[in-house]
Motif scaffolding. Sequence first.
Motif, PDB file in Angstrom:
ATOM      1  N   GLN A 166       0.835  -1.201   0.000  1.00 25.10           N
ATOM      2  CA  GLN A 166       0.000   0.000   0.000  1.00 25.10           C
ATOM      3  C   GLN A 166       0.869   1.250   0.000  1.00 25.10           C
ATOM      4  OE1 GLN A 166      -2.491  -0.131   3.487  1.00 25.10           O
ATOM      5  NE2 GLN A 166      -0.832  -0.769   4.810  1.00 25.10           N
ATOM      6  N   ILE A 167       0.287   2.323  -0.517  1.00 21.21           N
ATOM      7  CA  ILE A 167       0.947   3.632  -0.558  1.00 21.21           C
ATOM      8  C   ILE A 167       0.011   4.622   0.124  1.00 21.21           C
ATOM      9  CG2 ILE A 167       1.734   5.520  -2.044  1.00 21.21           C
ATOM     10  CD1 ILE A 167       3.517   3.314  -2.513  1.00 21.21           C
ATOM     11  N   PHE A 168       0.578   5.476   0.958  1.00 21.00           N
ATOM     12  CA  PHE A 168      -0.174   6.529   1.624  1.00 21.00           C
ATOM     13  C   PHE A 168       0.329   7.882   1.148  1.00 21.00           C
ATOM     14  CE2 PHE A 168      -0.571   2.987   4.510  1.00 21.00           C
ATOM     15  CZ  PHE A 168      -1.886   3.068   4.951  1.00 21.00           C
ATOM     16  N   LEU A 169      -0.499   8.904   1.342  1.00 23.19           N
ATOM     17  CA  LEU A 169      -0.098  10.283   1.110  1.00 23.19           C
ATOM     18  C   LEU A 169      -1.008  11.196   1.914  1.00 23.19           C
ATOM     19  CD1 LEU A 169      -2.328  11.838  -0.923  1.00 23.19           C
ATOM     20  CD2 LEU A 169      -1.319  10.252  -2.549  1.00 23.19           C
ATOM     21  N   GLU A 170      -0.556  12.419   2.115  1.00 28.48           N
ATOM     22  CA  GLU A 170      -1.392  13.466   2.708  1.00 28.48           C
ATOM     23  C   GLU A 170      -1.584  14.552   1.666  1.00 28.48           C
ATOM     24  OE1 GLU A 170      -0.560  11.045   5.783  1.00 28.48           O
ATOM     25  OE2 GLU A 170       1.103  12.155   4.924  1.00 28.48           O
ATOM     26  N   VAL A 171      -2.790  15.123   1.653  1.00 29.95           N
ATOM     27  CA  VAL A 171      -3.114  16.194   0.711  1.00 29.95           C
ATOM     28  C   VAL A 171      -3.974  17.217   1.435  1.00 29.95           C
ATOM     29  CG1 VAL A 171      -5.135  14.935  -0.200  1.00 29.95           C
ATOM     30  CG2 VAL A 171      -4.030  16.703  -1.596  1.00 29.95           C
ATOM     31  N   ARG A 172      -3.774  18.484   1.096  1.00 31.18           N
ATOM     32  CA  ARG A 172      -4.609  19.532   1.696  1.00 31.18           C
ATOM     33  C   ARG A 172      -6.078  19.267   1.393  1.00 31.18           C
ATOM     34  NH1 ARG A 172      -2.818  24.506   3.570  1.00 31.18           N
ATOM     35  NH2 ARG A 172      -0.553  24.778   3.440  1.00 31.18           N
TER      36      ARG A 172
ATOM     37  N   VAL B  22      -8.742   7.801   3.740  1.00 28.66           N
ATOM     38  CA  VAL B  22      -8.842   6.869   4.865  1.00 28.66           C
ATOM     39  C   VAL B  22      -8.663   7.558   6.212  1.00 28.66           C
ATOM     40  CG1 VAL B  22      -8.155   4.837   3.525  1.00 28.66           C
ATOM     41  CG2 VAL B  22      -6.397   6.207   4.687  1.00 28.66           C
ATOM     42  N   GLY B  23      -8.410   8.875   6.218  1.00 32.70           N
ATOM     43  CA  GLY B  23      -8.226   9.576   7.487  1.00 32.70           C
ATOM     44  C   GLY B  23      -8.065  11.065   7.287  1.00 32.70           C
ATOM     45  N   ARG B  24      -7.925  11.747   8.401  1.00 32.39           N
ATOM     46  CA  ARG B  24      -7.788  13.210   8.420  1.00 32.39           C
ATOM     47  C   ARG B  24      -6.854  13.600   9.559  1.00 32.39           C
ATOM     48  NH1 ARG B  24     -11.113  17.477   7.018  1.00 32.39           N
ATOM     49  NH2 ARG B  24     -12.666  16.010   6.263  1.00 32.39           N
ATOM     50  N   HIS B  25      -6.010  14.594   9.300  1.00 36.29           N
ATOM     51  CA  HIS B  25      -5.130  15.172  10.315  1.00 36.29           C
ATOM     52  C   HIS B  25      -5.533  16.637  10.487  1.00 36.29           C
ATOM     53  CE1 HIS B  25      -2.318  11.805  10.408  1.00 36.29           C
ATOM     54  NE2 HIS B  25      -2.356  11.793   9.090  1.00 36.29           N
ATOM     55  N   PRO B  26      -6.191  16.979  11.590  1.00 30.34           N
ATOM     56  CA  PRO B  26      -6.606  18.374  11.803  1.00 30.34           C
ATOM     57  C   PRO B  26      -5.403  19.317  11.865  1.00 30.34           C
ATOM     58  CG  PRO B  26      -7.742  16.897  13.318  1.00 30.34           C
ATOM     59  CD  PRO B  26      -6.661  16.099  12.657  1.00 30.34           C
ATOM     60  N   ALA B  27      -5.538  20.458  11.208  1.00 23.45           N
ATOM     61  CA  ALA B  27      -4.535  21.532  11.235  1.00 23.45           C
ATOM     62  C   ALA B  27      -3.125  21.023  10.905  1.00 23.45           C
ATOM     63  CB  ALA B  27      -4.557  22.248  12.591  1.00 23.45           C
ATOM     64  N   TYR B  28      -3.014  20.106   9.993  1.00 21.20           N
ATOM     65  CA  TYR B  28      -1.734  19.505   9.599  1.00 21.20           C
ATOM     66  C   TYR B  28      -0.856  20.512   8.869  1.00 21.20           C
ATOM     67  CZ  TYR B  28       1.306  15.955   7.363  1.00 21.20           C
ATOM     68  OH  TYR B  28       2.358  15.197   6.923  1.00 21.20           O
ATOM     69  N   TYR B  29      -1.467  21.327   8.033  1.00 22.38           N
ATOM     70  CA  TYR B  29      -0.723  22.290   7.219  1.00 22.38           C
ATOM     71  C   TYR B  29      -0.798  23.686   7.827  1.00 22.38           C
ATOM     72  CZ  TYR B  29      -0.678  18.781   3.496  1.00 22.38           C
ATOM     73  OH  TYR B  29      -0.478  17.641   2.767  1.00 22.38           O
ATOM     74  N   ALA B  30       0.267  24.463   7.603  1.00 22.46           N
ATOM     75  CA  ALA B  30       0.295  25.868   7.994  1.00 22.46           C
ATOM     76  C   ALA B  30       0.351  26.714   6.732  1.00 22.46           C
ATOM     77  CB  ALA B  30       1.520  26.142   8.859  1.00 22.46           C
ATOM     78  N   GLY B  31       0.002  27.986   6.869  1.00 16.43           N
ATOM     79  CA  GLY B  31       0.123  28.969   5.795  1.00 16.43           C
ATOM     80  C   GLY B  31      -0.724  28.711   4.571  1.00 16.43           C
ATOM     81  N   PRO B  32      -1.976  28.607   4.595  1.00 18.87           N
ATOM     82  CA  PRO B  32      -2.877  28.730   5.749  1.00 18.87           C
ATOM     83  C   PRO B  32      -3.062  27.389   6.469  1.00 18.87           C
ATOM     84  CG  PRO B  32      -4.190  28.467   3.774  1.00 18.87           C
ATOM     85  CD  PRO B  32      -2.737  28.499   3.336  1.00 18.87           C
ATOM     86  N   THR B  33      -3.522  27.487   7.707  1.00 15.54           N
ATOM     87  CA  THR B  33      -3.822  26.282   8.480  1.00 15.54           C
ATOM     88  C   THR B  33      -4.953  25.535   7.796  1.00 15.54           C
ATOM     89  OG1 THR B  33      -3.122  27.354  10.516  1.00 15.54           O
ATOM     90  CG2 THR B  33      -4.541  25.411  10.735  1.00 15.54           C
ATOM     91  N   GLU B  34      -4.725  24.243   7.611  1.00 12.70           N
ATOM     92  CA  GLU B  34      -5.717  23.425   6.918  1.00 12.70           C
ATOM     93  C   GLU B  34      -5.523  21.966   7.292  1.00 12.70           C
ATOM     94  OE1 GLU B  34      -7.485  23.030   2.377  1.00 12.70           O
ATOM     95  OE2 GLU B  34      -5.619  24.103   2.715  1.00 12.70           O
ATOM     96  N   ASP B  35      -6.627  21.227   7.319  1.00 12.93           N
ATOM     97  CA  ASP B  35      -6.553  19.795   7.573  1.00 12.93           C
ATOM     98  C   ASP B  35      -5.903  19.084   6.389  1.00 12.93           C
ATOM     99  OD1 ASP B  35      -7.998  20.385   9.851  1.00 12.93           O
ATOM    100  OD2 ASP B  35      -9.768  19.211   9.291  1.00 12.93           O
ATOM    101  N   ALA B  36      -5.306  17.938   6.693  1.00  3.34           N
ATOM    102  CA  ALA B  36      -4.801  17.042   5.652  1.00  3.34           C
ATOM    103  C   ALA B  36      -5.722  15.840   5.586  1.00  3.34           C
ATOM    104  CB  ALA B  36      -3.394  16.584   5.980  1.00  3.34           C
TER     105      ALA B  36
END
Length: 154
Positions: free
Chosen positions: A107-113, A131-145
């Motif tokens: 399997q391959i995973f990735l994170e995307v805004r 398959v999931g979410r990371h709250p406030a993962y990204y900055a500038g602007p803050t955004e979930d992944a």
Amino acid sequence: MDAGKPPPRIRRLAAADLPRVVAIEEASFAAPWSAQTFRNLLRRRDACLFSAVDEGERVVGYAAVWFAGPQGELGDLAVDPVERRRGIGARLVEAVLAEARSRGARQIFLEVREGNRGAQGLYRSCGFEVVGRHPAYYAGPTEDALTMRRLLVR
């Protein structure tokens, strides 16, 4: 693909590609990776980097993936903004998936805004699913992944 341009060739990324890679990275991301990050990845045995190059050998896109046991992480993928919507991203993902299969990954995973609908569409078209979410993962602007996964068939 644009009928007027031949499709880019996908090959292993070389150190000489880094100036173009960094320029595309800076044009594509709010928090771009540095040239040193790419240099470090080029040295790692568990990582593989690909370049998409046009007929003049100019880098128009790239992807970086690394592996741990039966899984991979597509850590970075970008296409020159003027070259987007030509299928280059999909060809890079295909190269990543082929590399993953050759290394025995399952399997391959990735994170995307969450707001990057274009990238999500690309990844979905290549068989990835959320398959999931990371709250406030990204900055500038803050955004979930959103975490996306692609299972690999043997």
